[in-house]
Motif scaffolding. Structure first.
Motif, mmCIF file in Angstrom:
data_model
loop_
_atom_site.group_PDB
_atom_site.id
_atom_site.type_symbol
_atom_site.label_atom_id
_atom_site.label_comp_id
_atom_site.label_asym_id
_atom_site.label_seq_id
_atom_site.Cartn_x
_atom_site.Cartn_y
_atom_site.Cartn_z
ATOM 1 N N ARG A 74 -11.620 -39.557 62.999
ATOM 2 C CA ARG A 74 -11.652 -39.477 64.872
ATOM 3 C C ARG A 74 -11.422 -40.144 65.975
ATOM 4 O O ARG A 74 -12.079 -39.991 67.384
ATOM 5 C CB ARG A 74 -13.395 -39.663 64.384
ATOM 6 C CG ARG A 74 -13.596 -38.533 63.193
ATOM 7 C CD ARG A 74 -15.108 -38.243 63.433
ATOM 8 N NE ARG A 74 -15.397 -37.794 63.893
ATOM 9 C CZ ARG A 74 -15.572 -36.647 63.622
ATOM 10 N NH1 ARG A 74 -15.120 -35.899 62.754
ATOM 11 N NH2 ARG A 74 -15.936 -35.078 64.669
ATOM 12 N N LEU A 115 -22.404 -36.082 72.819
ATOM 13 C CA LEU A 115 -21.051 -35.861 71.828
ATOM 14 C C LEU A 115 -20.531 -37.376 72.248
ATOM 15 O O LEU A 115 -21.473 -38.453 72.535
ATOM 16 C CB LEU A 115 -20.219 -34.560 72.714
ATOM 17 C CG LEU A 115 -20.690 -33.155 72.973
ATOM 18 C CD1 LEU A 115 -19.468 -32.733 73.466
ATOM 19 C CD2 LEU A 115 -20.221 -33.035 70.719
ATOM 20 N N SER A 142 -22.084 -20.171 67.522
ATOM 21 C CA SER A 142 -21.080 -21.319 67.225
ATOM 22 C C SER A 142 -20.802 -21.806 67.993
ATOM 23 O O SER A 142 -21.108 -22.156 69.186
ATOM 24 C CB SER A 142 -18.863 -20.473 66.812
ATOM 25 O OG SER A 142 -18.162 -21.357 67.092
ATOM 26 N N GLY A 143 -20.258 -23.682 67.794
ATOM 27 C CA GLY A 143 -19.848 -24.307 68.780
ATOM 28 C C GLY A 143 -21.387 -25.208 69.405
ATOM 29 O O GLY A 143 -21.902 -26.074 69.571
ATOM 30 N N VAL A 144 -23.108 -25.169 67.851
ATOM 31 C CA VAL A 144 -24.027 -24.808 69.056
ATOM 32 C C VAL A 144 -24.497 -26.670 68.668
ATOM 33 O O VAL A 144 -25.302 -27.090 68.794
ATOM 34 C CB VAL A 144 -25.102 -24.507 68.352
ATOM 35 C CG1 VAL A 144 -25.029 -24.441 67.206
ATOM 36 C CG2 VAL A 144 -26.149 -24.672 69.303
ATOM 37 N N GLY A 145 -23.247 -26.970 67.416
ATOM 38 C CA GLY A 145 -23.845 -27.998 66.566
ATOM 39 C C GLY A 145 -24.210 -28.303 64.441
ATOM 40 O O GLY A 145 -24.600 -29.309 64.550
ATOM 41 N N LYS A 146 -23.775 -27.288 64.594
ATOM 42 C CA LYS A 146 -24.328 -27.284 63.313
ATOM 43 C C LYS A 146 -23.987 -28.324 62.326
ATOM 44 O O LYS A 146 -24.564 -29.284 61.718
ATOM 45 C CB LYS A 146 -24.421 -25.826 62.659
ATOM 46 C CG LYS A 146 -25.007 -24.579 63.337
ATOM 47 C CD LYS A 146 -24.999 -22.858 62.457
ATOM 48 C CE LYS A 146 -23.408 -22.666 62.699
ATOM 49 N NZ LYS A 146 -23.006 -22.453 63.786
ATOM 50 N N SER A 147 -22.647 -28.119 61.798
ATOM 51 C CA SER A 147 -21.707 -28.922 61.442
ATOM 52 C C SER A 147 -22.274 -30.237 61.770
ATOM 53 O O SER A 147 -22.147 -31.426 60.604
ATOM 54 C CB SER A 147 -20.008 -28.555 61.641
ATOM 55 O OG SER A 147 -20.291 -27.229 61.488
ATOM 56 N N THR A 148 -22.339 -30.458 63.265
ATOM 57 C CA THR A 148 -22.248 -32.227 63.426
ATOM 58 C C THR A 148 -24.221 -32.360 63.168
ATOM 59 O O THR A 148 -23.564 -33.847 62.993
ATOM 60 C CB THR A 148 -22.214 -32.072 65.294
ATOM 61 O OG1 THR A 148 -21.706 -31.224 65.464
ATOM 62 C CG2 THR A 148 -22.462 -33.250 65.936
ATOM 63 N N HIS A 173 -23.210 -18.306 58.616
ATOM 64 C CA HIS A 173 -23.424 -17.386 59.921
ATOM 65 C C HIS A 173 -24.698 -16.274 58.244
ATOM 66 O O HIS A 173 -24.729 -14.571 59.823
ATOM 67 C CB HIS A 173 -22.404 -16.856 60.211
ATOM 68 C CG HIS A 173 -21.398 -18.169 61.243
ATOM 69 N ND1 HIS A 173 -22.365 -18.340 62.354
ATOM 70 C CD2 HIS A 173 -20.747 -18.230 61.097
ATOM 71 C CE1 HIS A 173 -21.548 -19.103 62.912
ATOM 72 N NE2 HIS A 173 -20.601 -19.737 62.092
#
Ligand SMILES: Nc1ncnc2c1ncn2[C@@H]1O[C@H](COP(=O)(O)OP(=O)(O)OP(=O)(O)O)[C@@H](O)[C@H]1O
Length: 547
Positions: free
Chosen positions: A103, A354, A380-386, A523
């Motif tokens: 990373r 971030l 998308s991009g809201v932070g679900k995977s994070t 989704h």
């Protein structure tokens, strides 16, 4: 490790002993030469054959010593490299250092450091260290010979006479110092040029590997021309630097040859007058020439090894830097708090950020009780995977706390990792390939409708390339059925599947793993029926609801 240390020290002593014997052999040879030339000038036939017999003994000893020394040194080298690789691999995986590096929080090219730098460290340190030692011994041994044969030079300075004992020895010292200085002036820049060459060769290799890795994507985009151009450009960079290597190699070679050739003439000039004055025999004369050469070469060791020494220094610097990053990872912290006695996952005041410190979504308070099935939704991009990364202990940026109870957990990303190897090894991963029986593996393949692969459990393949994304996702579910986790986190793990297969997999989980706690990021609306609760993530306010 310590039980390994003594045999290694023993081996090192053995190599040093061989090196010393090799130097001793050279000194013997030097005296043999002197005797031999004297025998020749005296026309002594009997002694001639006797000397040849002696030479046979010295030569045989030389062959055996060289072979034994090389063999022992190589053995020592691989043992040492083995030990260092063990240590670095341990640190590489400890605390998931490999993940943090990937990373972008570590030193560059860690793979090159583990594979290449450790190899160079082992081989160059041994060769240079031992080389230095045997050079010092050679220098001492031959300095004695040169000193003994060179006599005293008398210089008339004005009214007084200056006596210079061992003047040929001093001549060798002067010659080597002057030569080293000149070589440094002529070839010093070679170190940097060589370093650049290594880097450019590595860049070229990485580009070639990427073409292999992304062959299909490139082919779909018809990206051949773009890739070919990129590779050609990369090679041109190698070629441009190679021209510099050629220029400097030419200069160094000329300087080196000049130094060596003149080095052969210098003692001849210096010793000639003493020989013609009958102060030494022909054997003495020849021996002195050889000994002068050995003293000169020993004294020039630093200049002959300049390139290797510079390389070793940069390798050492890279490894020290790598070790420092591994020992003090900048972001080894996690937001996880182990809570072995708790029954539910408790997320308290979690504020994800971030790496640059900017906030990602709202502060979150959330409780995941055993047996609940959560659906996480949001743009998308809201932070679900994070958020899933934080739950897995992989995301260090932010504040708050996640109390994680004990129990088997499993995380499935959208694209699961499939190691190259047998299909059974893929199914059993991260356990070893025998973790589950053939029957168990076949049963789960049938369950996820991959029965066509049941006959190929032992087939060796790159399954990540061979199977379609949907098949890979079904294989990942088969893996879940085998491992039977208590907590399961899915990150769009069925996104490549058709609705029927997707529903089949979710039903399988619910039927076969009773009591499973499930958290899915997805989704598709159609998945709501398999969940009991929903967490809607949004930039301003997260929302929790029953389904
Ligand atoms: N290592 C990183 N460095 C900088 N930004 C990152 C990093 N990882 C993720 N992000 C950013 O964090 C944000 C959230 O990413 P995340 O993958 O969690 O979104 P998501 O909600 O899962 O999106 P999607 O639905 O598209 O999968 C994105 O804007 C992404 O670019």
């Amino acid at each position: 490790m310590s039980e390994d240390r003594w045999p290694a020290r023993g081996l090192l002593m053995l190599v040093i002993a061989f090196d010393l014997l090799i130097v001793y052999r050279y000194t013997r040879l030097s005296y043999w030469q002197k005797d031999f030339y004297d025998v020749l000038t005296n026309y002594d036939v009997d002694a001639f054959y006797q000397r040849l017999l002696e030479l046979a003994v010295i030569a045989t000893a030389g062959i055996m010593l060289d072979a034994a020394r090389t063999y022992t040194a190589q053995y020592l080298e691989i043992r040492w490299r083995n030990w260092m690789t063990d240590v670095f691999l341990g640190r590489w995986f400890y605390g998931r250092a490999y993940y943090r590096f990937e990373r972008g929080h570590g030193a560059d090219n860690p793979d090159q450091r583990i594979a290449e730098d450790l190899r160079l460290m082992a081989s160059n340190t041994l060769e240079l260290g031992l080389g230095l030692l045997s050079n010092i011994v050679t220098l001492a041994s031959f300095a004695v010979i040169v000193w003994g044969l060179s006599g005293t030079l008398s210089l008339a300075l004005g009214g007084t006479t200056l006596e210079v004992p061992g003047y040929i020895f001093w001549a060798a010292v002067l010659y080597a110092v002057a030569g080293s200085w000149a070589m440094e002036k002529i070839g010093g820049r070679m170190v940097t040029i060589d370093y650049t060459q290594q880097q450019r060769e590595a860049d070229f290799r990485v580009l070639l590997v990427r073409v292999r890795e992304y062959a299909e994507q490139i082919a779909f985009y018809r990206g051949e021309k773009a890739e070919e151009t990129r590779l050609r450009d990369s090679f041109q960079a190698i070629r441009a630097n190679w021209r510099e290597i050629m220029t400097y190699t030419k200069r160094i070679t000329i300087a080196d040859s000049f130094y060596t050739e003149v080095g052969a003439i210098v003692p001849t000039l210096l010793v000639g007058p003493r020989y013609f004055a009958h102060q030494m025999t022909f054997g003495d004369y020849m021996q002195l020439g050889q000994a002068f050469m050995r003293v000169r070469v020993s004294l020039s060791w630093f200049i002959y090894k300049y390139k290797e020494l510079a390389l070793l220094r940069s390798v050492y610097r890279r490894l020290v830097e790598f070790e420092r990053v591994l020992a003090h990872p900048s972001d080894a912290r996690t937001l996880l708090e182990p809570a072995p006695d708790a029954t539910a996952i408790e997320v308290r005041g979690l504020r994800l950020r971030l790496p640059d410190g900017s906030a990602l979504g709202d502060t979150l308070d959330w409780r995941i009780a055993p047996g609940e099935r959560w659906l996480i939704r949001g743009p998308s991009g809201v932070g679900k995977s994070t958020l899933l990364r934080a739950l897995a202990g992989l995301w260090p940026h932010g504040s708050g706390e996640i109390a994680m109870p004990a129990g088997r957990e499993m995380f499935l990303p959208q694209q699961s990792y499939l190691p190259v190897g047998s299909l059974r090894a893929c199914l059993c991963y991260p356990g070893d390939a025998q973790r589950f029986s053939v029957d168990e593996c076949i049963a789960v393949l049938h369950a996820v409708r991959l029965e066509a692969l049941a006959g190929e459990l032992d087939a060796y393949d790159n399954w990540a390339k061979r199977l379609s994304p949907g098949e890979q996702q079904r294989l990942a579910f088969a893996r879940v059925l085998l491992h039977k986790p208590v907590w399961l986190f899915l990150d769009e793990a069925t996104a490549s599947l058709d609705p029927r297969n997707e529903a089949l997999l979710y039903r399988l989980l619910i039927e076969r793993l009773p009591g499973l706690t499930l958290v899915s990021v997805a989704h598709r609306e159609s998945l709501a029926v398999f969940h009991t609760k929903v967490l809607e993530l949004a930039d301003e306010r997260a929302r929790i609801a029953d389904l």
